[in-house]
Design a protein around this motif. Structure first.
Motif, PDB file in Angstrom:
ATOM      1  N   LYS A  50      18.649 -29.513  -4.552  1.00 47.74           N
ATOM      2  CA  LYS A  50      19.229 -29.736  -3.229  1.00 47.74           C
ATOM      3  C   LYS A  50      20.575 -30.460  -3.335  1.00 47.74           C
ATOM      4  CE  LYS A  50      18.098 -31.345   1.381  1.00 47.74           C
ATOM      5  NZ  LYS A  50      17.053 -31.878   2.258  1.00 47.74           N
ATOM      6  N   GLU A  51      20.672 -31.457  -4.207  1.00 46.51           N
ATOM      7  CA  GLU A  51      21.944 -32.173  -4.406  1.00 46.51           C
ATOM      8  C   GLU A  51      23.023 -31.228  -4.910  1.00 46.51           C
ATOM      9  OE1 GLU A  51      21.891 -35.814  -6.694  1.00 46.51           O
ATOM     10  OE2 GLU A  51      19.900 -36.305  -5.880  1.00 46.51           O
ATOM     11  N   TYR A  52      22.681 -30.410  -5.902  1.00 45.90           N
ATOM     12  CA  TYR A  52      23.662 -29.450  -6.438  1.00 45.90           C
ATOM     13  C   TYR A  52      24.082 -28.453  -5.364  1.00 45.90           C
ATOM     14  CZ  TYR A  52      22.792 -31.024 -11.232  1.00 45.90           C
ATOM     15  OH  TYR A  52      22.689 -31.764 -12.379  1.00 45.90           O
ATOM     16  N   GLN A  53      23.132 -27.992  -4.554  1.00 43.47           N
ATOM     17  CA  GLN A  53      23.440 -27.014  -3.521  1.00 43.47           C
ATOM     18  C   GLN A  53      24.347 -27.623  -2.454  1.00 43.47           C
ATOM     19  OE1 GLN A  53      22.303 -26.630  -0.076  1.00 43.47           O
ATOM     20  NE2 GLN A  53      23.009 -24.527   0.156  1.00 43.47           N
ATOM     21  N   LEU A  54      24.063 -28.858  -2.036  1.00 41.42           N
ATOM     22  CA  LEU A  54      24.906 -29.519  -1.030  1.00 41.42           C
ATOM     23  C   LEU A  54      26.323 -29.727  -1.564  1.00 41.42           C
ATOM     24  CD1 LEU A  54      22.385 -32.084   0.493  1.00 41.42           C
ATOM     25  CD2 LEU A  54      23.354 -30.055   1.601  1.00 41.42           C
ATOM     26  N   ALA A  55      26.444 -30.129  -2.822  1.00 41.40           N
ATOM     27  CA  ALA A  55      27.764 -30.300  -3.426  1.00 41.40           C
ATOM     28  C   ALA A  55      28.493 -28.963  -3.520  1.00 41.40           C
ATOM     29  CB  ALA A  55      27.635 -30.931  -4.807  1.00 41.40           C
ATOM     30  N   PHE A  56      27.769 -27.902  -3.841  1.00 36.97           N
ATOM     31  CA  PHE A  56      28.358 -26.575  -4.008  1.00 36.97           C
ATOM     32  C   PHE A  56      28.920 -26.051  -2.690  1.00 36.97           C
ATOM     33  CE2 PHE A  56      28.143 -21.931  -4.204  1.00 36.97           C
ATOM     34  CZ  PHE A  56      28.765 -21.674  -5.418  1.00 36.97           C
ATOM     35  N   VAL A  57      28.161 -26.196  -1.616  1.00 35.32           N
ATOM     36  CA  VAL A  57      28.606 -25.618  -0.338  1.00 35.32           C
ATOM     37  C   VAL A  57      29.692 -26.456   0.346  1.00 35.32           C
ATOM     38  CG1 VAL A  57      26.500 -24.325   0.089  1.00 35.32           C
ATOM     39  CG2 VAL A  57      26.722 -26.621   1.022  1.00 35.32           C
ATOM     40  N   GLU A 111      18.478 -21.274   1.355  1.00 38.63           N
ATOM     41  CA  GLU A 111      17.305 -20.646   1.964  1.00 38.63           C
ATOM     42  C   GLU A 111      16.051 -20.929   1.141  1.00 38.63           C
ATOM     43  OE1 GLU A 111      16.809 -16.310   3.755  1.00 38.63           O
ATOM     44  OE2 GLU A 111      16.771 -16.256   1.551  1.00 38.63           O
ATOM     45  N   PHE A 112      16.167 -20.850  -0.184  1.00 38.89           N
ATOM     46  CA  PHE A 112      15.029 -21.132  -1.064  1.00 38.89           C
ATOM     47  C   PHE A 112      14.605 -22.604  -0.948  1.00 38.89           C
ATOM     48  CE2 PHE A 112      13.505 -22.640  -5.228  1.00 38.89           C
ATOM     49  CZ  PHE A 112      12.303 -21.942  -5.273  1.00 38.89           C
ATOM     50  N   ILE A 113      15.569 -23.507  -0.956  1.00 38.86           N
ATOM     51  CA  ILE A 113      15.266 -24.944  -0.831  1.00 38.86           C
ATOM     52  C   ILE A 113      14.568 -25.213   0.503  1.00 38.86           C
ATOM     53  CG2 ILE A 113      16.294 -27.241  -0.543  1.00 38.86           C
ATOM     54  CD1 ILE A 113      18.555 -26.216  -2.476  1.00 38.86           C
ATOM     55  N   GLN A 114      15.108 -24.662   1.575  1.00 34.42           N
ATOM     56  CA  GLN A 114      14.534 -24.861   2.908  1.00 34.42           C
ATOM     57  C   GLN A 114      13.098 -24.329   2.960  1.00 34.42           C
ATOM     58  OE1 GLN A 114      16.569 -22.877   6.153  1.00 34.42           O
ATOM     59  NE2 GLN A 114      15.965 -24.501   7.554  1.00 34.42           N
ATOM     60  N   PHE A 115      12.858 -23.189   2.345  1.00 32.42           N
ATOM     61  CA  PHE A 115      11.508 -22.627   2.296  1.00 32.42           C
ATOM     62  C   PHE A 115      10.553 -23.597   1.600  1.00 32.42           C
ATOM     63  CE2 PHE A 115       8.363 -20.304  -0.281  1.00 32.42           C
ATOM     64  CZ  PHE A 115       7.585 -19.776   0.737  1.00 32.42           C
ATOM     65  N   CYS A 116      10.945 -24.108   0.436  1.00 34.28           N
ATOM     66  CA  CYS A 116      10.093 -25.037  -0.318  1.00 34.28           C
ATOM     67  C   CYS A 116       9.805 -26.298   0.490  1.00 34.28           C
ATOM     68  CB  CYS A 116      10.743 -25.411  -1.648  1.00 34.28           C
ATOM     69  SG  CYS A 116      10.827 -24.058  -2.835  1.00 34.28           S
ATOM     70  N   GLU A 117      10.832 -26.832   1.146  1.00 37.78           N
ATOM     71  CA  GLU A 117      10.666 -28.065   1.921  1.00 37.78           C
ATOM     72  C   GLU A 117       9.832 -27.836   3.183  1.00 37.78           C
ATOM     73  OE1 GLU A 117      14.661 -30.598   0.761  1.00 37.78           O
ATOM     74  OE2 GLU A 117      14.712 -29.368   2.577  1.00 37.78           O
TER      75      GLU A 117
END
Length: 186
Positions: free
Chosen positions: A177-184, A156-162
């Motif tokens: 974003k890379e870390y978040q995509l790998a995490f989920v 949600e935070f990444i999407q807000f920034c983008e």
């Protein structure tokens, strides 16, 4: 068990002076993009973005209050990478400029949040006479609930920034974003 993470953006006036709202703005508030832009314009460089990441457990704020950070990007990166950061039985999460340390502690069946509170004894002139440090430990948050919420709230935070096209450090945001995509996707 309920666990929620909410990102708030701290407000600055048009001269770049910090001021506190009675209720800081969450990412979905009207006018939050303007608040974020003023916040970023007041910083020394694009790696700083001042805000709060609230940790609510069963409707109660963890540690009894808001945990401020001078770098939302750095703090979110530590949250999303906490499994990689585990050392000596805990992962230290950077809340830049927070006076006490903050940890995620893996335990059987879940995770606990751990921080400390400084209690001060002051004299009649408000001089500190003594201080004590008290450990604050959360209840156990089940693995699936904790990890799902970290992934969701970080996304949600990444999407807000983008979506707002905020002038944050692009390399830090791309890394997050890379870390978040790998995490989920784990």
């Amino acid at each position: 068990m309920q666990f929620n993470m909410i990102t708030y953006i701290d407000a600055y006036d048009e001269k770049g002076v910090y001021f506190e709202y009675e209720h800081p703005q969450i990412l979905s508030d009207e006018g939050v993009i303007e608040t974020a832009l003023a916040n970023l314009a007041a910083q020394a460089d694009d790696t700083y973005f001042v805000g709060i990441i609230d940790l609510n457990i069963n409707g109660e704020l963890f540690a009894g209050g808001r945990l401020d950070t001078s770098s939302l990007l750095l703090t979110w990166e530590d949250f999303i990478r906490f499994k990689e950061l585990i050392s000596e039985g805990k992962a230290k999460i950077t809340y830049l400029d927070l006076a006490v340390d903050f940890y995620i502690v893996p335990v059987v069946g879940g995770y606990q949040l751990k921080t400390f509170q400084m209690d001060y004894e002051v004299d009649e002139n408000d001089y500190v006479i003594s201080s004590t440090t008290r450990e604050i430990l959360s209840p156990i948050i089940p693995i699936d609930i904790f990890e799902k919420e970290v992934g969701r709230a970080c996304g949600e935070f990444i999407q807000f920034c983008e979506n707002a096209k905020l002038p944050v450090n692009k390399s830090d945001l791309a890394s997050l974003k890379e870390y978040q995509l790998a995490f989920v996707t784990i």
